[in-house]
Design a protein around this motif. Sequence first.
Motif, mmCIF file in Angstrom:
data_model
loop_
_atom_site.group_PDB
_atom_site.id
_atom_site.type_symbol
_atom_site.label_atom_id
_atom_site.label_comp_id
_atom_site.label_asym_id
_atom_site.label_seq_id
_atom_site.Cartn_x
_atom_site.Cartn_y
_atom_site.Cartn_z
ATOM 1 N N SER A 20 0.839 -1.207 0.000
ATOM 2 C CA SER A 20 0.000 0.000 0.000
ATOM 3 C C SER A 20 0.872 1.253 0.000
ATOM 4 C CB SER A 20 -0.919 0.007 1.227
ATOM 5 O OG SER A 20 -1.846 -1.058 1.173
ATOM 6 N N GLY A 21 1.942 1.232 0.800
ATOM 7 C CA GLY A 21 2.864 2.365 0.813
ATOM 8 C C GLY A 21 3.619 2.508 -0.490
ATOM 9 N N TYR A 22 3.997 1.376 -1.073
ATOM 10 C CA TYR A 22 4.757 1.385 -2.323
ATOM 11 C C TYR A 22 3.916 1.881 -3.489
ATOM 12 C CZ TYR A 22 7.677 -0.279 -6.175
ATOM 13 O OH TYR A 22 8.431 -0.347 -7.315
ATOM 14 N N MET A 23 2.657 1.417 -3.556
ATOM 15 C CA MET A 23 1.797 1.749 -4.688
ATOM 16 C C MET A 23 1.070 3.068 -4.512
ATOM 17 S SD MET A 23 2.315 -0.729 -6.745
ATOM 18 C CE MET A 23 1.035 -0.364 -7.952
ATOM 19 N N GLY A 24 0.864 3.495 -3.270
ATOM 20 C CA GLY A 24 0.116 4.722 -3.027
ATOM 21 C C GLY A 24 0.912 5.962 -3.381
ATOM 22 N N LYS A 25 0.212 6.984 -3.809
ATOM 23 C CA LYS A 25 0.867 8.249 -4.101
ATOM 24 C C LYS A 25 1.214 8.955 -2.793
ATOM 25 C CE LYS A 25 -1.521 9.008 -8.506
ATOM 26 N NZ LYS A 25 -2.431 9.903 -9.269
ATOM 27 N N GLN A 26 2.409 9.501 -2.723
ATOM 28 C CA GLN A 26 2.817 10.211 -1.524
ATOM 29 C C GLN A 26 1.958 11.452 -1.330
ATOM 30 O OE1 GLN A 26 6.985 10.931 -1.112
ATOM 31 N NE2 GLN A 26 7.594 8.927 -1.846
ATOM 32 N N GLU A 27 1.408 11.578 -0.128
ATOM 33 C CA GLU A 27 0.523 12.687 0.183
ATOM 34 C C GLU A 27 1.276 14.017 0.153
ATOM 35 O OE1 GLU A 27 -2.576 13.100 0.631
ATOM 36 O OE2 GLU A 27 -3.422 11.097 0.897
ATOM 37 N N LYS A 28 0.713 14.976 -0.585
ATOM 38 C CA LYS A 28 1.294 16.312 -0.612
ATOM 39 C C LYS A 28 0.365 17.329 0.048
ATOM 40 C CE LYS A 28 3.979 15.374 -4.797
ATOM 41 N NZ LYS A 28 4.266 15.779 -6.196
ATOM 42 N N ARG A 29 -0.814 16.855 0.457
ATOM 43 C CA ARG A 29 -1.756 17.730 1.148
ATOM 44 C C ARG A 29 -1.283 17.960 2.577
ATOM 45 N NH1 ARG A 29 -4.516 13.478 -1.084
ATOM 46 N NH2 ARG A 29 -5.825 13.898 -2.894
ATOM 47 N N SER A 30 -1.871 18.966 3.213
ATOM 48 C CA SER A 30 -1.620 19.186 4.630
ATOM 49 C C SER A 30 -2.269 18.060 5.426
ATOM 50 C CB SER A 30 -2.188 20.531 5.076
ATOM 51 O OG SER A 30 -3.615 20.514 5.002
ATOM 52 N N VAL A 31 -1.934 17.977 6.706
ATOM 53 C CA VAL A 31 -2.521 16.938 7.552
ATOM 54 C C VAL A 31 -4.039 17.066 7.590
ATOM 55 C CG1 VAL A 31 -2.674 16.041 9.909
ATOM 56 C CG2 VAL A 31 -0.456 16.695 8.973
ATOM 57 N N ILE A 32 -4.527 18.291 7.726
ATOM 58 C CA ILE A 32 -5.974 18.528 7.797
ATOM 59 C C ILE A 32 -6.654 18.115 6.495
ATOM 60 C CG2 ILE A 32 -7.793 20.250 8.061
ATOM 61 C CD1 ILE A 32 -6.309 19.607 10.629
ATOM 62 N N HIS A 33 -6.081 18.523 5.373
ATOM 63 C CA HIS A 33 -6.676 18.176 4.085
ATOM 64 C C HIS A 33 -6.598 16.667 3.828
ATOM 65 C CE1 HIS A 33 -6.094 22.528 2.510
ATOM 66 N NE2 HIS A 33 -7.317 22.339 2.978
ATOM 67 N N THR A 34 -5.499 16.038 4.267
ATOM 68 C CA THR A 34 -5.378 14.587 4.141
ATOM 69 C C THR A 34 -6.454 13.895 4.964
ATOM 70 O OG1 THR A 34 -2.985 14.712 3.787
ATOM 71 C CG2 THR A 34 -3.870 12.595 4.536
ATOM 72 N N PHE A 35 -6.662 14.375 6.185
ATOM 73 C CA PHE A 35 -7.685 13.804 7.062
ATOM 74 C C PHE A 35 -9.071 13.917 6.440
ATOM 75 C CE2 PHE A 35 -10.956 14.531 10.312
ATOM 76 C CZ PHE A 35 -10.897 13.314 10.981
ATOM 77 N N ILE A 36 -9.403 15.081 5.919
ATOM 78 C CA ILE A 36 -10.722 15.296 5.314
ATOM 79 C C ILE A 36 -10.900 14.422 4.071
ATOM 80 C CG2 ILE A 36 -12.204 16.985 4.140
ATOM 81 C CD1 ILE A 36 -10.967 19.129 5.963
ATOM 82 N N TYR A 37 -9.871 14.399 3.221
ATOM 83 C CA TYR A 37 -9.957 13.626 1.980
ATOM 84 C C TYR A 37 -10.092 12.128 2.267
ATOM 85 C CZ TYR A 37 -8.552 11.469 -2.423
ATOM 86 O OH TYR A 37 -8.515 10.696 -3.551
ATOM 87 N N ARG A 38 -9.249 11.614 3.161
ATOM 88 C CA ARG A 38 -9.288 10.185 3.477
ATOM 89 C C ARG A 38 -10.563 9.805 4.224
ATOM 90 N NH1 ARG A 38 -5.969 7.442 0.133
ATOM 91 N NH2 ARG A 38 -4.073 8.673 -0.171
ATOM 92 N N ILE A 118 6.480 16.232 10.175
ATOM 93 C CA ILE A 118 7.458 16.389 11.260
ATOM 94 C C ILE A 118 8.880 16.247 10.715
ATOM 95 C CG2 ILE A 118 8.362 15.345 13.381
ATOM 96 C CD1 ILE A 118 5.479 14.565 14.077
ATOM 97 N N CYS A 119 9.065 15.262 9.824
ATOM 98 C CA CYS A 119 10.392 14.979 9.263
ATOM 99 C C CYS A 119 10.667 15.776 7.989
ATOM 100 C CB CYS A 119 10.544 13.496 8.970
ATOM 101 S SG CYS A 119 10.368 12.430 10.420
ATOM 102 N N ASN A 120 9.664 16.539 7.557
ATOM 103 C CA ASN A 120 9.770 17.347 6.338
ATOM 104 C C ASN A 120 10.001 16.485 5.096
ATOM 105 O OD1 ASN A 120 9.606 19.866 5.074
ATOM 106 N ND2 ASN A 120 11.835 20.108 5.036
ATOM 107 N N SER A 121 9.546 15.229 5.156
ATOM 108 C CA SER A 121 9.656 14.326 4.010
ATOM 109 C C SER A 121 8.815 13.089 4.271
ATOM 110 C CB SER A 121 11.107 13.906 3.773
ATOM 111 O OG SER A 121 11.180 12.921 2.773
ATOM 112 N N ASN A 122 8.155 12.585 3.209
ATOM 113 C CA ASN A 122 7.358 11.362 3.339
ATOM 114 C C ASN A 122 8.207 10.108 3.262
ATOM 115 O OD1 ASN A 122 4.842 12.494 3.693
ATOM 116 N ND2 ASN A 122 4.456 12.677 1.503
ATOM 117 N N ALA A 123 9.398 10.221 2.694
ATOM 118 C CA ALA A 123 10.261 9.050 2.514
ATOM 119 C C ALA A 123 11.698 9.443 2.822
ATOM 120 C CB ALA A 123 10.137 8.508 1.096
ATOM 121 N N SER A 124 12.093 9.321 4.067
ATOM 122 C CA SER A 124 13.439 9.687 4.486
ATOM 123 C C SER A 124 13.884 8.765 5.606
ATOM 124 C CB SER A 124 13.475 11.143 4.960
ATOM 125 O OG SER A 124 12.682 11.296 6.134
#
Length: 311
Positions: A20-38, A118-124
């Motif tokens: 799921s992590g590999y195939m999913g698109k990395q979220e670029k929305r804010s946390v709030i927008h990600t929460f609402i969208y999901r 928090i880490c300023n990156s989705n994949a680090s």
Amino acid sequence: TGLFNSYIYQWHMGAFFVISGYMGKQEKRSVIHTFIYRTCTTWLPIFSSIVVMSLLSSLIYRLGYYEILFGTLPYYGVVKTIVEFLANGSIYSWWLGATWFVLVLYAVVILQRVIGQICNSNASVANLILSFILFIYGHIMAQKGLSQWNIDLIFIAQFYYAIGLYASTFVSQTLKAANAKRKLFMCILIGFVTFFVMWGNTQKFRLTMDFPSRNFNGTILDMLLVLNGTIFVFAISQLLMISTKKINNLLQFLGRNTLPIVLFHFVGFKVATGILVILDKISISELSNIVPSPEVGNKYWWFYTITSISL
């Protein structure tokens, strides 16, 4: 059928989250927008499904057919089913399949977006380290029975999801750089080695895991089993991509319809069982089973598979 459970249960749930992590698109929305969208695209469809299936169960109960379809499984009623879901995340709709997995994935995506910010990156590396700390804590929670809202499983699953996110950034580049013959050789070799590891475990150690029952072996050991199984699946998938276009189209169809298949395959099981009962192929007592008995499953697995996916 249960014939391959000793292999599949070594890694299958963890692999779902890695993939799921590999195939999913990395979220670029804010946390709030990600929460609402999901919430709108994942949580709300699940909640709606629980409401609809609870109403259907209520109708069946009032008509007197509940015991035929669900045997000794308790009937909670519409209101209690909804309240338990909203208050505790408990799912008492026996029609639905691995709904807990989708809910955990919903929370994992949001949590990973928080960690990403928090880490300023989705994949680090920093993301992986923080995720691994939560992963360890999730196992500790599972051992202590701290499992309300599946928080323990969320903490465990989010690390596997983070591995998938991290891998997606460099695996695709490696595959693009490899020529067709080298890619074919690597996939066959990797598939053989990872299968040999699974086979060896099945023959000697018999180590398996199950997320819902919190049946774990150990933090690092389980992680290695999951990674081995995930790499095996990845190698096989790459080999299938080299095959005919029809197989690719079938796999893409299944991929696009993963959510409804996960949610409603138990409904498909009921329908398939009902058809077999009408055709006088199996006993009517099979209708009360959530999944087909081993005898029926081994004989009609192909029919259950086709019916569940088609519906």
